[in-house]
Design a protein around this motif. Structure first.
Motif, PDB file in Angstrom:
ATOM      1  N   LEU A  78       1.096   6.416   5.794  1.00 19.19           N
ATOM      2  CA  LEU A  78       2.492   6.844   6.225  1.00 19.19           C
ATOM      3  C   LEU A  78       2.905   7.473   4.741  1.00 19.19           C
ATOM      4  O   LEU A  78       3.573   8.533   4.813  1.00 19.19           O
ATOM      5  N   ALA A  79       2.534   6.885   3.839  1.00 20.35           N
ATOM      6  CA  ALA A  79       2.904   7.607   2.281  1.00 20.35           C
ATOM      7  C   ALA A  79       2.241   9.007   2.018  1.00 20.35           C
ATOM      8  O   ALA A  79       2.917  10.028   1.500  1.00 20.35           O
ATOM      9  N   ALA A  80       1.235   9.317   2.575  1.00 19.98           N
ATOM     10  CA  ALA A  80       0.562  10.538   2.317  1.00 19.98           C
ATOM     11  C   ALA A  80       1.116  11.512   3.368  1.00 19.98           C
ATOM     12  O   ALA A  80       1.144  12.737   3.083  1.00 19.98           O
ATOM     13  N   GLY A 120       7.265  12.976  -1.278  1.00 16.23           N
ATOM     14  CA  GLY A 120       8.128  12.593  -2.307  1.00 16.23           C
ATOM     15  C   GLY A 120       9.221  11.723  -1.813  1.00 16.23           C
ATOM     16  O   GLY A 120       9.932  10.801  -2.402  1.00 16.23           O
ATOM     17  N   HIS A 121       9.468  11.882  -0.319  1.00 14.96           N
ATOM     18  CA  HIS A 121      10.594  11.081   0.193  1.00 14.96           C
ATOM     19  C   HIS A 121      10.188   9.641   0.555  1.00 14.96           C
ATOM     20  O   HIS A 121       9.123   9.154   0.638  1.00 14.96           O
ATOM     21  N   ILE A 122      11.253   8.598   0.245  1.00 19.49           N
ATOM     22  CA  ILE A 122      10.846   7.288   0.238  1.00 19.49           C
ATOM     23  C   ILE A 122      11.521   6.903   1.384  1.00 19.49           C
ATOM     24  O   ILE A 122      12.952   6.948   1.597  1.00 19.49           O
ATOM     25  N   LEU A 123      10.974   6.143   2.385  1.00 22.40           N
ATOM     26  CA  LEU A 123      11.630   5.684   3.668  1.00 22.40           C
ATOM     27  C   LEU A 123      12.561   4.746   3.297  1.00 22.40           C
ATOM     28  O   LEU A 123      12.390   3.784   2.371  1.00 22.40           O
ATOM     29  N   ALA A 154       0.757  -1.186  -0.019  1.00 20.05           N
ATOM     30  CA  ALA A 154       0.069  -0.168   0.169  1.00 20.05           C
ATOM     31  C   ALA A 154       0.757   1.275  -0.013  1.00 20.05           C
ATOM     32  O   ALA A 154       0.614   2.398  -0.577  1.00 20.05           O
ATOM     33  N   TYR A 155       2.017   1.377   0.832  1.00 23.74           N
ATOM     34  CA  TYR A 155       2.898   2.449   0.548  1.00 23.74           C
ATOM     35  C   TYR A 155       3.470   2.616  -0.572  1.00 23.74           C
ATOM     36  O   TYR A 155       3.218   3.786  -1.290  1.00 23.74           O
ATOM     37  N   PHE A 156       3.724   1.881  -1.576  1.00 22.99           N
ATOM     38  CA  PHE A 156       4.289   1.687  -2.721  1.00 22.99           C
ATOM     39  C   PHE A 156       3.198   2.038  -3.823  1.00 22.99           C
ATOM     40  O   PHE A 156       3.401   3.014  -4.507  1.00 22.99           O
ATOM     41  N   LEU A 157       2.104   1.743  -3.730  1.00 26.25           N
ATOM     42  CA  LEU A 157       0.936   1.850  -4.591  1.00 26.25           C
ATOM     43  C   LEU A 157       0.369   3.298  -4.425  1.00 26.25           C
ATOM     44  O   LEU A 157       0.095   3.761  -5.530  1.00 26.25           O
ATOM     45  N   THR A 158       0.442   3.870  -3.523  1.00 24.48           N
ATOM     46  CA  THR A 158      -0.315   5.173  -3.249  1.00 24.48           C
ATOM     47  C   THR A 158       0.840   6.233  -2.983  1.00 24.48           C
ATOM     48  O   THR A 158       0.915   7.531  -2.817  1.00 24.48           O
ATOM     49  N   HIS A 159       2.174   6.276  -3.076  1.00 26.67           N
ATOM     50  CA  HIS A 159       3.419   6.938  -2.928  1.00 26.67           C
ATOM     51  C   HIS A 159       3.320   7.640  -3.925  1.00 26.67           C
ATOM     52  O   HIS A 159       3.472   7.203  -5.235  1.00 26.67           O
ATOM     53  N   ALA A 160       3.748   9.011  -4.106  1.00 25.87           N
ATOM     54  CA  ALA A 160       3.722   9.788  -5.123  1.00 25.87           C
ATOM     55  C   ALA A 160       5.080   9.261  -6.171  1.00 25.87           C
ATOM     56  O   ALA A 160       4.802   9.449  -7.342  1.00 25.87           O
ATOM     57  N   ARG A 161       6.122   8.643  -5.501  1.00 22.55           N
ATOM     58  CA  ARG A 161       6.925   8.195  -6.458  1.00 22.55           C
ATOM     59  C   ARG A 161       6.920   6.611  -6.697  1.00 22.55           C
ATOM     60  O   ARG A 161       7.915   5.951  -7.257  1.00 22.55           O
ATOM     61  N   GLY A 162       5.686   6.319  -6.265  1.00 22.19           N
ATOM     62  CA  GLY A 162       5.483   4.783  -6.507  1.00 22.19           C
ATOM     63  C   GLY A 162       4.437   4.598  -7.748  1.00 22.19           C
ATOM     64  O   GLY A 162       4.682   5.122  -8.672  1.00 22.19           O
ATOM     65  N   GLU A 163       3.333   3.955  -7.561  1.00 22.77           N
ATOM     66  CA  GLU A 163       2.379   3.649  -8.360  1.00 22.77           C
ATOM     67  C   GLU A 163       1.580   5.253  -8.334  1.00 22.77           C
ATOM     68  O   GLU A 163       0.745   5.345  -9.463  1.00 22.77           O
TER      69      GLU A 163
END
Length: 389
Positions: free
Chosen positions: A355-357, A363-366, A302-311
């Motif tokens: 967490l992504a939001a 845009g920072h990736i943990l 879910a973090y990857f899917l909703t992250h601005a630099r993911g999906e």
């Protein structure tokens, strides 16, 4: 998904034919089997089934696939009455279930082998595969799957060059030699029994009613393997993700093919992150270790899917997928493959998306290790009792 979730639904539909208690080779066949007027070859498969089932269970445990009650006594603190689960068949499973009432005894017997051994998936995970790779029965998911895999490698900070992605096609089971290889090399089944079973599977699946091996229920799974397993005659297994055609087709049938291909792959890649970073919990009893791993993978996804630099997907659409996908959660609290309840899985995904939001700068990736530590701190809340009555 770490194990097939179709077996229970298939058995409920009568596919098992009561073969879970099939007689040993030395025993007289049951009346139901006698009435079938089986050929000597098929009768031999029936007689061999207890030994083949035992080999499947032993092999699944060795490969990390099997449920095992070894440490059940330590799990009494988990109270299943405090969690919500449904006995209803998830819609996505219902969507891929064929009308097994039209199947012959031999076809059902072949299908039992396929599902006991996860044959197509295990062939894909552990044996050499021939390129070019295509995802989906007709290759219709190839572009999306390959792009997501590339994006995942760039998103998470683990060493990923040697992680392989391969398709799992049901049609490979039309090759009796590949079936025999799965039975004997991976599972250590008796060669003579494996030969007749392999011939049966290859023959019976080669028909329109069995989809020429490509029925979705035969490959309704995806699996991430850490590599390093010694495979006799084939060296050491690679770090690999196998992606079944059936799971792609299943979510297409319920209208979620815009999000499912990326979401499921992101979940499996999450397991590869866990392997790379040492985030698996070997200190826990098997069911709890599995729940930890699966809920963390849901969070990674879910973090990857909703992250601005993911999906960069909308959470509402990810939630729509989750409401269907997480019905594949379970209340099998003492099963080694316990995935967490549906509510726990949704809660974990929501935590990852939140967490992504919320994290800044946007845009920072943990780092994956940091993500793992945050998950560890949140875990007690994610698994809290969720029953409403």
């Amino acid at each position: 998904m770490r194990k097939s979730i179709v077996w229970t639904a298939v058995a409920a539909a009568g596919l098992s034919l009561g073969l879970a208690s099939a007689p040993a080779a030395s025993a007289a066949p049951t009346a139901a089997v006698v009435q079938q007027n089986l050929s000597p070859e098929v009768q031999q498969v029936v007689d061999n089934l207890p030994a083949m089932r035992a080999a499947a269970e032993a092999g699944r445990e060795r490969l990390g696939l099997a449920d095992s009650p070894v440490r059940d006594a330590l799990l009494e603190a988990i109270d299943p009455t405090q969690y919500e689960c449904s006995d209803a068949t998830p819609p996505v499973v219902a969507a891929i279930m064929p009308d097994v009432s039209t199947w012959t005894f031999e076809q059902r017997l072949a299908a039992v082998h396929v599902l006991l051994y996860d044959m197509a998936l295990m062939d894909a995970v552990y044996f050499p595969q021939s390129k070019p790779f295509k995802y989906g029965v007709r290759g219709e998911f190839t572009h999306k799957v390959e792009k997501t895999f590339k994006d995942l490698k760039g998103f998470w900070d683990i060493k990923s060059r040697d992680i392989e992605l391969v398709p799992a096609h049901g049609r490979i089971m039309l090759d009796a030699e590949r079936d025999y290889r799965v039975f004997t090399v991976l599972y250590g089944a008796d060669p003579a029994a494996s030969r007749v079973s392999a011939d049966l599977v290859a023959h019976e699946l080669n028909s329109p009613v069995m989809g020429y091996g490509d029925l979705p229920l035969f490959t309704f799974n995806a699996y991430a393997a850490p590599g390093g397993e010694a495979i006799p005659g084939y060296g050491t297994s690679p770090r690999r993700i196998a992606y079944g055609d059936g799971v792609l087709e299943g979510f297409k049938r319920v209208g979620l093919d815009d999000v499912a291909p990326a979401a499921i792959l992101a979940h499996e890649y999450g397991h590869q992150v866990q392997y790379a970073d040492g985030l698996m919990r070997t200190d826990l009893p098997a069911p709890e270790a599995s729940r930890w791993a699966e809920l963390m993978a849901d969070s990674f996804s879910a973090y990857f899917l909703t992250h601005a630099r993911g999906e960069s997907m909308n959470w509402k659409r990810v939630r729509d997928f989750g409401q269907m996908f997480y019905q594949l959660g379970d209340c099998g609290f003492t099963a080694a493959g316990h995935h967490g309840t549906p509510n726990q899985r949704m809660r974990s995904a929501l935590w990852g998306a939140t967490l992504a939001a919320r994290l800044r700068p946007r845009g920072h990736i943990l780092p994956s290790q940091t993500f793992g530590q945050l998950f560890k701190a949140q875990y007690p809340q994610l698994i809290a009792p969720d029953a409403t009555s």
